[in-house]
Design a protein around this motif. Structure first.
Motif, PDB file in Angstrom:
ATOM      1  N   GLU A  46       0.858  -1.176   0.000  1.00  0.00           N
ATOM      2  CA  GLU A  46       0.000   0.000   0.000  1.00  0.00           C
ATOM      3  C   GLU A  46       0.897   1.231   0.000  1.00  0.00           C
ATOM      4  O   GLU A  46       1.760   1.382   0.864  1.00  0.00           O
ATOM      5  CB  GLU A  46      -0.921   0.001   1.220  1.00  0.00           C
ATOM      6  N   ALA A  47       0.698   2.107  -0.963  1.00  0.00           N
ATOM      7  CA  ALA A  47       1.595   3.254  -1.115  1.00  0.00           C
ATOM      8  C   ALA A  47       1.625   4.131   0.124  1.00  0.00           C
ATOM      9  O   ALA A  47       2.644   4.764   0.418  1.00  0.00           O
ATOM     10  CB  ALA A  47       1.183   4.073  -2.331  1.00  0.00           C
ATOM     11  N   ASN A  48       0.512   4.201   0.862  1.00  0.00           N
ATOM     12  CA  ASN A  48       0.466   5.065   2.043  1.00  0.00           C
ATOM     13  C   ASN A  48       0.819   4.337   3.332  1.00  0.00           C
ATOM     14  O   ASN A  48       0.664   4.892   4.427  1.00  0.00           O
ATOM     15  CB  ASN A  48      -0.904   5.727   2.182  1.00  0.00           C
ATOM     16  N   ALA A  49       1.318   3.106   3.236  1.00  0.00           N
ATOM     17  CA  ALA A  49       1.759   2.383   4.429  1.00  0.00           C
ATOM     18  C   ALA A  49       3.115   2.910   4.880  1.00  0.00           C
ATOM     19  O   ALA A  49       4.016   3.142   4.069  1.00  0.00           O
ATOM     20  CB  ALA A  49       1.854   0.885   4.141  1.00  0.00           C
ATOM     21  N   MET A  50       3.262   3.111   6.165  1.00  0.00           N
ATOM     22  CA  MET A  50       4.522   3.613   6.708  1.00  0.00           C
ATOM     23  C   MET A  50       4.746   3.022   8.094  1.00  0.00           C
ATOM     24  O   MET A  50       3.802   2.602   8.779  1.00  0.00           O
ATOM     25  CB  MET A  50       4.528   5.149   6.757  1.00  0.00           C
ATOM     26  N   THR A  51       5.994   2.959   8.478  1.00  0.00           N
ATOM     27  CA  THR A  51       6.354   2.522   9.818  1.00  0.00           C
ATOM     28  C   THR A  51       6.480   3.752  10.712  1.00  0.00           C
ATOM     29  O   THR A  51       7.190   4.697  10.366  1.00  0.00           O
ATOM     30  CB  THR A  51       7.678   1.754   9.815  1.00  0.00           C
ATOM     31  N   ARG A  64       5.561   0.343  14.468  1.00  0.00           N
ATOM     32  CA  ARG A  64       4.469  -0.425  13.886  1.00  0.00           C
ATOM     33  C   ARG A  64       4.111   0.202  12.538  1.00  0.00           C
ATOM     34  O   ARG A  64       4.463   1.345  12.250  1.00  0.00           O
ATOM     35  CB  ARG A  64       3.239  -0.461  14.800  1.00  0.00           C
ATOM     36  N   VAL A  65       3.404  -0.571  11.699  1.00  0.00           N
ATOM     37  CA  VAL A  65       3.003  -0.082  10.380  1.00  0.00           C
ATOM     38  C   VAL A  65       1.610   0.531  10.479  1.00  0.00           C
ATOM     39  O   VAL A  65       0.675  -0.082  11.018  1.00  0.00           O
ATOM     40  CB  VAL A  65       3.018  -1.213   9.337  1.00  0.00           C
ATOM     41  N   PHE A  95       8.159  13.279  20.171  1.00  0.00           N
ATOM     42  CA  PHE A  95       9.021  13.111  19.008  1.00  0.00           C
ATOM     43  C   PHE A  95       8.825  11.727  18.403  1.00  0.00           C
ATOM     44  O   PHE A  95       8.759  10.721  19.115  1.00  0.00           O
ATOM     45  CB  PHE A  95      10.486  13.340  19.388  1.00  0.00           C
ATOM     46  N   ALA A  96       8.719  11.683  17.082  1.00  0.00           N
ATOM     47  CA  ALA A  96       8.429  10.423  16.396  1.00  0.00           C
ATOM     48  C   ALA A  96       9.103  10.428  15.033  1.00  0.00           C
ATOM     49  O   ALA A  96       9.636  11.451  14.582  1.00  0.00           O
ATOM     50  CB  ALA A  96       6.917  10.243  16.243  1.00  0.00           C
ATOM     51  N   ALA A  97       9.088   9.275  14.386  1.00  0.00           N
ATOM     52  CA  ALA A  97       9.687   9.136  13.060  1.00  0.00           C
ATOM     53  C   ALA A  97       8.813   8.228  12.210  1.00  0.00           C
ATOM     54  O   ALA A  97       8.171   7.299  12.719  1.00  0.00           O
ATOM     55  CB  ALA A  97      11.099   8.568  13.161  1.00  0.00           C
ATOM     56  N   MET A  98       8.782   8.506  10.905  1.00  0.00           N
ATOM     57  CA  MET A  98       8.058   7.700   9.922  1.00  0.00           C
ATOM     58  C   MET A  98       9.033   7.219   8.859  1.00  0.00           C
ATOM     59  O   MET A  98       9.980   7.935   8.515  1.00  0.00           O
ATOM     60  CB  MET A  98       6.985   8.524   9.210  1.00  0.00           C
ATOM     61  N   THR A  99       8.776   6.024   8.347  1.00  0.00           N
ATOM     62  CA  THR A  99       9.535   5.534   7.194  1.00  0.00           C
ATOM     63  C   THR A  99       8.571   4.964   6.174  1.00  0.00           C
ATOM     64  O   THR A  99       7.729   4.121   6.504  1.00  0.00           O
ATOM     65  CB  THR A  99      10.539   4.440   7.602  1.00  0.00           C
ATOM     66  N   PHE A 100       8.690   5.433   4.937  1.00  0.00           N
ATOM     67  CA  PHE A 100       7.971   4.868   3.795  1.00  0.00           C
ATOM     68  C   PHE A 100       8.975   4.080   2.962  1.00  0.00           C
ATOM     69  O   PHE A 100      10.092   4.554   2.729  1.00  0.00           O
ATOM     70  CB  PHE A 100       7.360   5.970   2.920  1.00  0.00           C
ATOM     71  N   PHE A 101       8.577   2.893   2.493  1.00  0.00           N
ATOM     72  CA  PHE A 101       9.440   2.105   1.612  1.00  0.00           C
ATOM     73  C   PHE A 101       8.609   1.619   0.435  1.00  0.00           C
ATOM     74  O   PHE A 101       7.583   0.959   0.619  1.00  0.00           O
ATOM     75  CB  PHE A 101      10.034   0.904   2.374  1.00  0.00           C
TER      76      PHE A 101
END
Length: 215
Positions: A46-51, A64-65, A95-101
């Protein structure tokens, strides 16, 4: 198993990322890459899925995703139960972080910043366009809490369906959105021989600074 893992590798040759084709601010590039992912990636991706990564009060990381549900020049929005584990972690440390792959495109985007709650009006607007099952689930599920079994969860959902049998459910006060307001966004494009392209945008006194990082 160890040797099999060590032998797993893939050479990335699809594309490159240079300063010449990257704008001075990151949101335009993210939107372009996201549109590319929507057109290119196929299910189950899914293009909008991120961790999403958060930190609890003891300094321990959790990830988590999730699905991205909003994007504007303020930041990146997702929705959840405010009483969930991630909600408690964000209350302890915003504070948080996102990763898209996006594997087909051989691209990754990393975003770091501060998560802030969106307005109740924004949460309600998104809640109202969700499928009915998802709206009922927001009321029924005590997210992240220990439950006895699946039957308990189904019982909670049945009770919620009966509660709202004659009316549409409104947005629960314990449910809503967060906007990750970025301070850093890194774009990663896979390249051959692990010499990947990494363009990093960091916020410096309200202005974006673009710089290249070594892979």
């Amino acid at each position: 198993m160890t040797q099999a893992l060590a032998d797993m590798r893939r050479d990335y040759t699809r594309d490159g990322l240079t300063e010449a084709n990257a704008p001075g601010e990151p949101f335009a590039l993210f939107r372009q890459w996201f549109e590319d992912a929507v057109k290119t990636e196929q299910p189950p991706v899914e293009a909008n899925a991120m961790t999403l990564a958060t930190v609890d009060a003891q300094g321990r990381p959790h990830c988590r995703v999730l699905l991205l549900k909003g994007l504007d020049d303020q930041g990146f929005t997702f929705f959840t139960n405010y009483d969930s584990a991630k909600g408690q972690q964000l209350a302890a440390s915003p504070f948080a972080a996102m990763t898209f792959f996006w594997p087909t495109l051989e691209r990754q985007v990393r975003i770091e910043g501060r998560a802030v709650k969106v307005t109740p009006q924004e949460s309600d607007a998104y809640y109202q366009v969700r499928p009915l099952g998802s709206r009922l689930g927001a009321w029924a599920s005590p997210q992240s809490r220990v439950i006895a079994d699946r039957a308990q969860l189904e019982g909670l959902l049945k009770a919620t369906e009966q509660r709202f049998s004659d009316t549409q459910p409104d947005c629960p006060q314990h449910w809503g959105g967060y906007r990750l307001v970025p301070e850093r966004i890194e774009f990663w494009q896979g390249r051959a021989s692990r010499l990947h392209d990494r363009l990093n945008y960091r916020l410096d006194d309200h202005s974006w600074v673009r710089e290249r990082l070594a892979p």
